[in-house]
Design an enzyme around this catalytic site. Structure first.
Site, PDB file in Angstrom:
ATOM      1  N   ASP A   4      -3.092  -5.129   3.758  1.00 34.30           N
ATOM      2  CA  ASP A   4      -4.026  -5.394   2.661  1.00 34.30           C
ATOM      3  C   ASP A   4      -5.258  -4.492   2.726  1.00 34.30           C
ATOM      4  O   ASP A   4      -6.373  -4.917   2.460  1.00 34.30           O
ATOM      5  CB  ASP A   4      -4.450  -6.861   2.631  1.00 34.30           C
ATOM      6  N   HIS A  38      -5.340  -6.001  -2.401  1.00 38.59           N
ATOM      7  CA  HIS A  38      -5.169  -6.974  -3.480  1.00 38.59           C
ATOM      8  C   HIS A  38      -6.280  -6.886  -4.527  1.00 38.59           C
ATOM      9  O   HIS A  38      -6.133  -7.406  -5.626  1.00 38.59           O
ATOM     10  CB  HIS A  38      -5.052  -8.402  -2.919  1.00 38.59           C
ATOM     11  N   SER A  47     -13.985  -9.931  -1.446  1.00 35.80           N
ATOM     12  CA  SER A  47     -12.818  -9.189  -0.972  1.00 35.80           C
ATOM     13  C   SER A  47     -13.122  -7.708  -0.829  1.00 35.80           C
ATOM     14  O   SER A  47     -13.586  -7.069  -1.772  1.00 35.80           O
ATOM     15  CB  SER A  47     -11.656  -9.345  -1.950  1.00 35.80           C
TER      16      SER A  47
END
Length: 379
Positions: free
Chosen positions: A169, A139, A242
């Site tokens: 992911d 993402h 992230s």
């Protein structure tokens, strides 16, 4: 596959809120120039939500947002007051900052004369190969037009996405480098609740940030992504973390930071390193993920006495094995199944072509069948 294989050591249904986005929530994206005014149209809504930094998923206690070979037991080191500082000193050079740029069509270009608007974001990643292969979250880099990777020494590289798996992911990007510092993937199966956990990344774009906590729980099932049994940690994770590493006290990567609970404090989630290793290995060697597939939709039962088959895809392995909507799966290969996530995780550990013994209830009558897994169709 654009990148050459490198040695990777072998390892030792809830509903979704329509406001949730599977992309960019905590990769800390902001909107750039040459765009429609903020707040107008689809693009404006995306920009406003990104500036707020929370696009959530409601699941009981609150809102979830994306944030962004070891054989046997991992090495253990004596923990002292200097341990975290020593690990940070060793690991930080292998952690990278990833700046991204997206370009979206401006739905109001006829009125304002600008054909597109841009969104800028930031995430984290870490080097696993000295020639420039980097692990991050999908993402962080999905649908981006450009990637700029910055090392902790200030060196900047143009990044190129070379593989990704949206379902877990996990993504791989490559920069052109040599003799770059790397991190080692540890064994997430050896983790215990209470083990130390250290997160490194670029929260809110603040590069080289280090936070520490513990492993709060293991094998967390979250409806956002039932294909991952997450590591829960209270090490502080924020937008921009992230794709960054979660480390043990040996300086090994035990997880990739991925999610936070936005209506709580100290609840973050990381993708376990053993799953990451499996995904990376397939992306490098095959250029894709061959994911085994049953072809059924599942839902939980209040009693936890099996898992309800809510739907069966036409022509799927489940259909060929005789499963029908309304059946209740109780066992796979003799193992008790009590949740959809448990079945998904068990199937994830299998390979295409494997045969499963499925025991189930139909109208309270015990039945069994054999199901042969096939590769999950694309799309």
């Amino acid at each position: 596959m654009p990148c050459a294989p490198f040695p990777i050591p072998p390892p030792g249904s809830a509903s979704k809120n329509s406001a949730f986005s599977n992309r960019d929530d905590c990769s800390n994206r902001t909107s750039g120039s040459s765009s429609a005014p903020l707040g107008w149209g689809k693009g404006g809504e995306r920009m406003r939500s990104l500036l707020i930094g929370i696009v959530g998923f409601l699941l009981g206690i609150g809102c979830w947002s994306y944030v962004g070979p070891v054989t046997g037991q991992s090495r253990t080191l004596p923990f002292t007051s200097d341990t975290i500082a020593q690990i940070a000193q060793i690991a930080i050079p292998a952690v990278v900052n990833i700046d991204t740029v997206m370009r979206e069509i401006n739905p109001f270009q006829n009125l304002f004369g600008t054909p597109y608007f841009t969104e800028k974001g930031v995430g984290s990643g870490f080097l696993i190969d000295a020639s420039g292969l980097i692990v991050t979250n999908d993402h962080v880099v999905a649908d981006t037009q450009s990637l700029t990777v910055t090392l902790t020494n200030g060196q900047r590289f143009t990044g190129r996405k070379v593989g990704h798996d949206p379902l877990s992911d996990v993504a791989l990007i490559r920069i052109k480098g040599a003799n770059l510092p790397t991190l080692r993937l540890g064994d997430s199966e050896s983790l215990r609740v209470g083990d130390w956990a250290i997160a490194i990344g670029s929260p809110l774009g603040l590069q080289k940030s280090v936070t520490a906590g513990i492993v709060s729980a293991l094998n967390r099932e979250i409806a956002i992504n039932e294909r991952v049994n997450f590591i829960q940690t209270d090490a502080a994770i924020n937008p921009g973390n992230s794709g960054g590493p979660l480390l043990n006290v040996a300086g090994e990567v035990i997880g990739v930071n991925n999610l936070i609970a936005t209506r709580a404090q100290g609840i973050g989630f990381a993708i376990p390193s053993n799953l990451v290793r499996s995904i990376v290995d397939q992306l490098v060697s095959k250029g894709k993920i061959e994911r085994p597939w049953m072809g059924i939709a599942l839902t939980s039962l209040p009693s936890n006495e099996g898992v309800l088959v809510a739907g069966v895809s036409k022509g799927s392995p489940a259909a060929q094995a005789g499963l029908r909507p309304g059946d209740v799966i109780t066992h796979l290969d003799g193992r008790t199944m009590q949740s959809p996530g448990q079945i998904v995780q068990y199937i994830n550990g299998k390979s295409v072509g494997n045969r499963l013994e499925v025991r189930f209830l139909r109208n309270n009558e015990k039945k069994s069948t054999v199901l042969v897994l096939r590769e999950m169709p694309v799309g």
